[in-house]
Design an enzyme around this catalytic site. Structure first.
Site, PDB file in Angstrom:
ATOM      1  N   CYS A   1       1.036  -1.223  -0.057  1.00 15.46           N
ATOM      2  CA  CYS A   1       0.114  -0.083  -0.057  1.00 15.46           C
ATOM      3  C   CYS A   1       0.829   1.144   0.122  1.00 15.46           C
ATOM      4  O   CYS A   1       1.479   1.497   0.971  1.00 15.46           O
ATOM      5  CB  CYS A   1      -0.802   0.226   1.318  1.00 15.46           C
ATOM      6  SG  CYS A   1      -2.057   1.790   1.221  1.00 15.46           S
TER       7      CYS A   1
ATOM      8  N   SER B   1      -1.056   2.142   4.756  1.00  7.66           N
ATOM      9  CA  SER B   1      -0.707   0.499   5.010  1.00  7.66           C
ATOM     10  C   SER B   1      -2.038  -0.137   4.982  1.00  7.66           C
ATOM     11  O   SER B   1      -2.183  -0.878   6.067  1.00  7.66           O
ATOM     12  CB  SER B   1      -0.025   0.542   6.449  1.00  7.66           C
ATOM     13  OG  SER B   1       1.051   1.143   6.394  1.00  7.66           O
ATOM     14  N   CYS B   2      -2.761  -0.041   3.878  1.00 11.55           N
ATOM     15  CA  CYS B   2      -3.990  -0.782   3.782  1.00 11.55           C
ATOM     16  C   CYS B   2      -3.492  -1.928   3.807  1.00 11.55           C
ATOM     17  O   CYS B   2      -2.579  -2.501   3.030  1.00 11.55           O
ATOM     18  CB  CYS B   2      -4.886  -0.450   2.415  1.00 11.55           C
ATOM     19  SG  CYS B   2      -5.300   1.353   2.653  1.00 11.55           S
TER      20      CYS B   2
END
Lengths: 210, 119
Positions: A110, A114-115
């Site tokens: 990501c 920070s998916c």
């Protein structure tokens, strides 16, 4: 936020760091206004600390390796297929499973924040959240793979998937050779967290700890 | 050698537990609870968190993942203010009250907030 001096160390009082004070302030306000319930917060933390982890994803992968109908369902609509297994914590809208083949290796990142596919992998490792990984995974995926000890054949294409809040990915690693006839449970032991991020491969039978 | 995969559901990596300090877990849980209540959407959350990470980078944060939950907390405070739940002044008032509560609490005893902490 305050000019109060936090460096005093008298023996009588307690101290909270600036960050701890901010978190407590926020939680108190949200609780008083009825936005959160402290017991519900504790339950969320407990779930993520003890119950949701890469093992959830490993079970999904092992099932896909042994059950062609499930694999098809997973590649068609991972959100639905994973929910059918009872992993209910839904974060974001779409989970997409991308399949590794001899022709193509997939990796997830990501670049924005920070998916991460939380419901199947738990919380992301520190390196996944770091700027070096977020930027290098896109620019130099083979270099990143080399850092993780993964060398792929030259002819294998490396595809990097950039997660968003709406769409997150999980890699379906290749099933290792020599595992014919294995049970789902035994196969799940071969599935590492990194193999589902794409920075690793599934363990070979001989790499399994005794 | 202990095989991490042999411990079912343990969300650890080579660098230790997923939350390094309790406040990280609290901040994480608050975002999930507020989203569940509909205060913001995940795209809004991701955009705010992404902006906070960029801002921290510009201010010299090494952004190695260690400071991730600091950015997370910044994003939470910002969204809570933008959605009209609590402005910076309210946050500061509660911050100072908790600071006062800590100061008057003997070391080792649980720190609890009382009305007079706001005075």
């Amino acid at each position: 936020m305050t000019d109060h001096d936090h460096d005093h160390h008298d023996d009588h009082g307690s101290e909270l760091s600036e960050t701890q004070l901010r978190v407590r302030a926020l939680e108190t306000i949200l609780t008083e206004k009825g936005y959160v319930d402290p017991a519900a917060l504790d339950a969320i933390v407990e779930t993520y600390e003890t119950r949701i982890g890469p093992r959830n994803g490993a079970v999904v992968v092992a099932k896909a390796w042994t059950d062609p109908a499930f694999k098809q369902a997973l590649l068609g609509d991972a959100t639905k297929a994973v929910a059918a297994l009872g992993h209910v914590s839904k974060v974001g809208d779409h989970l997409v499973a991308v399949e590794n083949t001899p022709e193509r290796h997939n990796m997830i990142v990501c670049t924005l924040c920070s998916c991460y596919p939380w419901e199947v992998l738990g919380l992301p490792p520190v390196w996944y959240k770091s700027a070096p990984y977020r930027s290098r995974a896109v620019k130099d995926p083979r270099g990143v793979l080399a850092d993780f000890g993964v060398a792929l054949p030259k002819e294998t294409e490396v595809r990097v998937w950039d997660s968003t809040a709406e769409t997150r990915f999980i890699v379906l690693p290749m099933r290792p050779a020599g595992t014919e006839g294995w049970s789902e449970e035994r196969l799940a032991d071969l599935v590492t967290r990194d193999s589902m991020i794409g920075t690793g491969l599934a363990r070979k039978p001989g790499e399994l700890a005794q | 050698m202990i095989d991490p995969a042999a411990v079912p559901g343990l969300p650890c990596d080579g660098e230790g537990p997923v939350f390094r300090e309790p406040w990280e877990a609290q901040a994480f849980a608050m975002a999930l609870a507020l989203h569940a209540r509909g205060l913001f959407t995940w795209p809004e959350w991701a955009a705010t968190l992404g902006a906070e990470i960029k801002r921290a980078q510009a201010a010299g944060d090494p952004d190695t993942g260690e400071t991730y939950y600091r950015h997370w907390l910044n994003a939470l405070e910002r969204l809570v203010a933008e959605k009209g739940v609590a402005d910076a002044k309210t946050l500061a008032r509660y911050y100072n009250a908790w600071d006062h509560a800590a100061d008057r609490t003997p070391h080792g005893a649980p720190i609890e907030l009382r009305p007079d902490d706001f005075e």
